[in-house]
Design a protein around this motif. Structure first.
Motif, PDB file in Angstrom:
ATOM      1  N   ALA A   1       0.819  -1.208   0.000  1.00 18.17           N
ATOM      2  CA  ALA A   1       0.000   0.000   0.000  1.00 18.17           C
ATOM      3  C   ALA A   1       0.854   1.259   0.000  1.00 18.17           C
ATOM      4  CB  ALA A   1      -0.906   0.013   1.230  1.00 18.17           C
ATOM      5  N   ILE A   2       0.246   2.334  -0.469  1.00 16.55           N
ATOM      6  CA  ILE A   2       0.912   3.636  -0.430  1.00 16.55           C
ATOM      7  C   ILE A   2       0.253   4.488   0.652  1.00 16.55           C
ATOM      8  CG2 ILE A   2       1.370   5.785  -1.686  1.00 16.55           C
ATOM      9  CD1 ILE A   2       1.680   4.048  -4.221  1.00 16.55           C
ATOM     10  N   THR A   3       1.087   4.966   1.561  1.00 20.13           N
ATOM     11  CA  THR A   3       0.625   5.752   2.690  1.00 20.13           C
ATOM     12  C   THR A   3       1.014   7.213   2.479  1.00 20.13           C
ATOM     13  OG1 THR A   3       0.971   3.862   4.153  1.00 20.13           O
ATOM     14  CG2 THR A   3       0.841   6.011   5.210  1.00 20.13           C
ATOM     15  N   LEU A   4       0.078   8.116   2.767  1.00 24.61           N
ATOM     16  CA  LEU A   4       0.408   9.554   2.790  1.00 24.61           C
ATOM     17  C   LEU A   4       0.339  10.020   4.242  1.00 24.61           C
ATOM     18  CD1 LEU A   4      -1.560  10.994  -0.280  1.00 24.61           C
ATOM     19  CD2 LEU A   4       0.893  10.514  -0.125  1.00 24.61           C
ATOM     20  N   SER A   5       1.146  11.008   4.581  1.00 25.70           N
ATOM     21  CA  SER A   5       1.196  11.458   5.964  1.00 25.70           C
ATOM     22  C   SER A   5      -0.134  12.097   6.365  1.00 25.70           C
ATOM     23  CB  SER A   5       2.335  12.456   6.164  1.00 25.70           C
ATOM     24  OG  SER A   5       1.982  13.705   5.613  1.00 25.70           O
ATOM     25  N   LYS A   6      -0.416  12.003   7.645  1.00 25.69           N
ATOM     26  CA  LYS A   6      -1.644  12.592   8.187  1.00 25.69           C
ATOM     27  C   LYS A   6      -1.685  14.089   7.894  1.00 25.69           C
ATOM     28  CE  LYS A   6      -5.338  11.301  10.110  1.00 25.69           C
ATOM     29  NZ  LYS A   6      -5.825  11.223  11.476  1.00 25.69           N
TER      30      LYS A   6
ATOM     31  N   PHE B   1       9.157  11.094  -1.050  1.00 22.01           N
ATOM     32  CA  PHE B   1       8.444   9.814  -1.065  1.00 22.01           C
ATOM     33  C   PHE B   1       9.447   8.675  -0.989  1.00 22.01           C
ATOM     34  CE2 PHE B   1       5.717  12.873  -3.194  1.00 22.01           C
ATOM     35  CZ  PHE B   1       4.519  12.691  -2.504  1.00 22.01           C
ATOM     36  N   ALA B   2       9.132   7.693  -0.168  1.00 16.23           N
ATOM     37  CA  ALA B   2      10.090   6.620   0.058  1.00 16.23           C
ATOM     38  C   ALA B   2       9.590   5.277  -0.444  1.00 16.23           C
ATOM     39  CB  ALA B   2      10.397   6.512   1.554  1.00 16.23           C
ATOM     40  N   GLN B   3      10.563   4.458  -0.846  1.00 18.51           N
ATOM     41  CA  GLN B   3      10.285   3.060  -1.193  1.00 18.51           C
ATOM     42  C   GLN B   3      11.374   2.217  -0.538  1.00 18.51           C
ATOM     43  OE1 GLN B   3      12.922   2.351  -3.006  1.00 18.51           O
ATOM     44  NE2 GLN B   3      13.429   4.217  -4.068  1.00 18.51           N
ATOM     45  N   THR B   4      11.419   0.925  -0.850  1.00 15.44           N
ATOM     46  CA  THR B   4      12.265   0.042  -0.056  1.00 15.44           C
ATOM     47  C   THR B   4      13.538  -0.446  -0.737  1.00 15.44           C
ATOM     48  OG1 THR B   4      11.027  -1.883  -0.809  1.00 15.44           O
ATOM     49  CG2 THR B   4      10.258  -0.822   1.210  1.00 15.44           C
ATOM     50  N   PHE B   5      13.631  -0.304  -2.062  1.00 12.59           N
ATOM     51  CA  PHE B   5      14.841  -0.716  -2.770  1.00 12.59           C
ATOM     52  C   PHE B   5      14.794  -0.128  -4.175  1.00 12.59           C
ATOM     53  CE2 PHE B   5      17.865  -3.705  -4.770  1.00 12.59           C
ATOM     54  CZ  PHE B   5      18.863  -3.686  -3.805  1.00 12.59           C
ATOM     55  N   PRO B   6      15.927   0.408  -4.665  1.00 15.79           N
ATOM     56  CA  PRO B   6      15.862   1.153  -5.928  1.00 15.79           C
ATOM     57  C   PRO B   6      15.260   0.396  -7.120  1.00 15.79           C
ATOM     58  CG  PRO B   6      17.986   1.485  -4.865  1.00 15.79           C
ATOM     59  CD  PRO B   6      17.266   0.454  -4.060  1.00 15.79           C
ATOM     60  N   THR B   7      15.536  -0.900  -7.236  1.00 16.80           N
ATOM     61  CA  THR B   7      14.983  -1.638  -8.376  1.00 16.80           C
ATOM     62  C   THR B   7      13.746  -2.451  -7.999  1.00 16.80           C
ATOM     63  OG1 THR B   7      16.480  -3.466  -7.855  1.00 16.80           O
ATOM     64  CG2 THR B   7      17.201  -1.932  -9.578  1.00 16.80           C
ATOM     65  N   GLY B   8      13.292  -2.289  -6.762  1.00 18.17           N
ATOM     66  CA  GLY B   8      12.268  -3.186  -6.213  1.00 18.17           C
ATOM     67  C   GLY B   8      10.842  -2.879  -6.642  1.00 18.17           C
ATOM     68  N   THR B   9       9.928  -3.682  -6.128  1.00 16.66           N
ATOM     69  CA  THR B   9       8.529  -3.532  -6.502  1.00 16.66           C
ATOM     70  C   THR B   9       7.924  -2.234  -5.956  1.00 16.66           C
ATOM     71  OG1 THR B   9       7.969  -4.875  -4.581  1.00 16.66           O
ATOM     72  CG2 THR B   9       8.038  -6.002  -6.674  1.00 16.66           C
TER      73      THR B   9
ATOM     74  N   ASN C   1       9.576  13.755   8.368  1.00 14.28           N
ATOM     75  CA  ASN C   1      10.618  13.742   7.341  1.00 14.28           C
ATOM     76  C   ASN C   1      10.123  13.281   5.980  1.00 14.28           C
ATOM     77  OD1 ASN C   1      12.473  14.527   9.183  1.00 14.28           O
ATOM     78  ND2 ASN C   1      13.326  12.479   9.527  1.00 14.28           N
ATOM     79  N   MET C   2       8.887  12.803   5.934  1.00 12.31           N
ATOM     80  CA  MET C   2       8.463  12.078   4.754  1.00 12.31           C
ATOM     81  C   MET C   2       6.999  12.342   4.479  1.00 12.31           C
ATOM     82  SD  MET C   2       8.710   8.048   4.644  1.00 12.31           S
ATOM     83  CE  MET C   2      10.413   7.771   4.984  1.00 12.31           C
ATOM     84  N   ASP C   3       6.660  12.492   3.204  1.00 14.71           N
ATOM     85  CA  ASP C   3       5.280  12.778   2.845  1.00 14.71           C
ATOM     86  C   ASP C   3       4.488  11.535   2.482  1.00 14.71           C
ATOM     87  OD1 ASP C   3       5.284  15.787   2.869  1.00 14.71           O
ATOM     88  OD2 ASP C   3       6.999  15.384   1.596  1.00 14.71           O
ATOM     89  N   GLY C   4       5.193  10.529   1.982  1.00 13.92           N
ATOM     90  CA  GLY C   4       4.500   9.306   1.603  1.00 13.92           C
ATOM     91  C   GLY C   4       5.470   8.168   1.437  1.00 13.92           C
TER      92      GLY C   4
END
Lengths: 216, 415
Positions: free
Chosen positions: B132-137, B163-171, B209-212
């Motif tokens: 899922a994609i989460t946006l900050s409150k 916006f953050a994800q978990t690995f540069p080439t990842g899903t 520190n993060m928007d989503g």
């Protein structure tokens, strides 16, 4: 045109950044506690041996920016740390401008070191965090990195040289064809122009080719 | 809080033990090997499978906990890993035999994107959906609750958005980039994209520190439980039944240990079938993987969404038929070539690879279609006729694997 290898930097002046795990780990997570302790032991070991740790950074959203600002000579990270994925982003973003990354693990099986290096893993998995074992590992990592960088640079130079020679040959051919010069005369003229204009021979050749394209 | 957790933990341990016992009863003749001892006997009995603590490691874990591995003559040793980079390096140097791993990561290693290069193999898809994609409150309070409203807020209030994800080439990187772009937001030009380990997403968002972020469960639901974010979109709404984690290994391992590879695939397929068989099994699975040796979280962070019960953190709740699936009558696990190629098209789109690869050939080298078919037929699991499938993604664009070059170049928003 062979670029000199960068002189080996004495390890005590290496500007080292340590990417640390969560410095205040959640008490309920034993793995995080172990990792924090391992990182602390490593920092103490490095400091005792006179290493220049310019920063200890958490693997948060600011890591890429901080690394760009500090531009360390070496980045050290625990092999069993979540922080590695954040670092992976930096490796990807700066893949043109490589920097040695040393991985530490408390794995005692040294066969993995060889396997990791042979497999081309971006870094070196080394056994143990005992301070007296840190220095040789860092030295080897840096030496190997510089060796690889040297090879990479030589390859790049060789490629440039080859493409330079092709340009010069084309420029000579133009002069021979349009001005009825001999090959030696054409080359001498290119060289003279380069010296007068303080340009590289290949640059003069490139300009000549560009202008000649323009004139048709 | 701590005491509470400990109480939970011991309760879970008991339930886990119960799950294991009931499973022994569930699989009659556990010790009679199903393989015919002889030519197809596993060459290597112990198989170390790396996993990252996320809900979708469940079929690997349950194959071991329920003893399906023994049924097929192998012993799965689930090995908890701290980072995807660690999983990659250990697969490459042989410390791990296989892994629960991001689809795109396997393709990245096969092509040597900014790291080691080695021939890799995707044995099967482990799960569909459930990220899922989460946006900050804070953003939600300004009205950013989905793609279009996020684009509006970002246009109205100019600043740096992260916006953050978990690995540069990842899903997760590909899901969040795709989703942002579908709303007209360029993830690199209009925002800043970074990589952060899943457990640190929630903490980083809490301090602003993060928007989503895009991440696997239980972290999306955890952000809602902690009251720091809202679910803007689930990945199944970006691409219904999208491929997510795969069972990955090296090409060498498949060549050297074909029987072991098949046995492990069978054990994990059976575990997936067991999980998807019903409510009770899912609850048992949630209890098991919530334990600190696996995902290390409260079971209530896992069991809602695993059953398809979603809430978005803004008061909306719904039952999602396209929740995380591990088997779905075998529809989940076939390693479609078009699925693998899709990740390559996105790697190209976002500049992770500079030139168009030979999409079809790379996918054929990596995805072990023949191996999967032989395993599926031995287990009487149906296999689709075509190695490609057709999917319509959130932006209405159809992907069918037929012209990957045109597809990759066809996006208006790219790196």
């Amino acid at each position: 045109m062979k670029a000199p290898l960068r002189p080996a930097i004495p390890s005590t002046t290496l500007r080292i950044v340590i990417v640390a795990p969560d410095l205040a780990p959640d008490a309920s997570d034993p793995d995080a506690g172990t990792e924090a302790e391992r990182s602390r032991a490593l920092r103490i070991g490095l400091l005792e041996h006179g290493y220049n740790i310019v920063a200890v950074l958490p693997a948060d959203v600011f890591l890429p920016d901080r690394l760009a600002q500090i531009a360390p000579d070496m980045i050290i990270v625990d092999a069993e740390s979540q922080a590695r994925d954040t670092l992976e982003h930096v490796v990807m973003a700066t893949r043109e401008e490589r920097r040695p990354i040393v991985l530490f693990t408390n794995d005692d099986d040294t066969t993995h070191v060889g396997a990791a290096i042979a497999a081309g893993v971006t870094a070196y998995v080394v056994a143990g965090l005992a301070p007296e074992r840190v220095k040789p590992v860092l030295d080897v990592a840096m030496a190997r990195f510089q060796h690889e960088e040297g090879l990479r640079r030589e390859l790049a130079d060789a490629r440039t040289e080859l493409s330079d020679r092709k340009l010069i040959d084309r420029a000579k051919a133009l002069l021979i064809r349009h001005h009825g010069l001999s090959e030696e005369e054409a080359y001498a003229r290119l060289r003279r122009t380069a010296m007068e204009k303080r340009l590289k021979l290949a640059d003069v050749a490139q300009r000549l080719i560009d202008v000649s394209d323009l004139l048709g | 809080m701590t005491i509470d957790r400990k109480a939970h933990m011991s309760r879970r341990t008991v339930i886990k033990a119960a799950a294991a016992t009931s499973a022994a009863g569930l699989v009659p003749g556990l010790n009679t090997a199903v393989y015919a001892a002889g030519s197809d006997k596993p060459e290597k009995e112990e198989v170390r499978i790396g996993f990252i603590p996320l809900t979708d490691c469940a079929s690997v874990v349950m194959a071991s906990v329920l003893g399906f591995d023994k049924k097929y003559g192998v012993k799965i040793i689930p090995t908890k890993e701290a980072s995807w980079a660690g999983v990659r390096d250990k697969l490459v140097n042989g410390e791990l035999d296989m892994a629960h791993v991001l689809y795109g990561l396997i393709y990245g290693v096969h092509l040597g994107i900014a790291g080691p290069k080695k021939d890799m193999a995707v044995l099967m898809t482990l799960n569909n959906n459930g990220q899922a994609i989460t946006l900050s409150k804070k953003l939600a309070d300004k009205g950013a609750v989905d793609g279009p409203s996020l684009a509006k807020v970002m246009a109205a209030e100019k600043r740096e958005y992260t916006f953050a994800q978990t690995f540069p080439t990842g899903t997760h990187a590909m899901w969040i980039y795709y989703w942002l772009a579908s709303a007209g937001i360029n993830p690199f030009k209009d925002a800043k994209a970074i990589t952060v380990p899943p457990p640190q997403m929630v903490a980083n968002m809490r301090v602003g520190n993060m928007d989503g972020f895009c991440v696997g469960e239980p972290w999306g639901h955890r952000a809602i439980m902690d009251g720091i974010g809202i679910t803007a979109v689930t990945t199944q709404d970006i691409w219904k039944d999208h491929p997510e984690k795969v069972l990955g290994t090296t090409g060498d391992f498949v060549k050297k240990y074909p029987n072991t590879t098949r046995a492990v695939m069978m054990a994990i397929l059976e575990a997936g079938r067991w999980i998807d068989a019903g409510l009770q099994n899912k609850m048992k699975m949630a209890e098991t993987v919530a334990d600190k040796s696996y995902v290390n979280t409260g079971v209530d962070a896992i069991n809602q969404r695993i059953l398809g019960r979603y809430q978005n953190g803004l008061g909306k709740t719904w039952d999602d038929p396209n929740h995380m699936k591990f088997f779905n009558d075998g529809a989940v696990n076939f390693p479609y070539l078009s699925d693998g190629m899709w990740f390559l098209t996105q790697h190209k789109r976002w500049g992770l690879i500079k030139e168009h690869p030979d999409y079809l050939n790379v996918a054929k080298q990596i995805n072990q279609i023949d191996l999967y078919k032989s395993v599926a037929s031995a287990m009487k699991i149906s296999v689709p006729k075509d190695v490609m499938r057709t999917s319509k993604l959130i932006d209405g664009v159809v992907w069918d694997g037929k012209d990957p070059k045109k597809y990759a170049d066809g996006f208006a928003i790219k790196a």
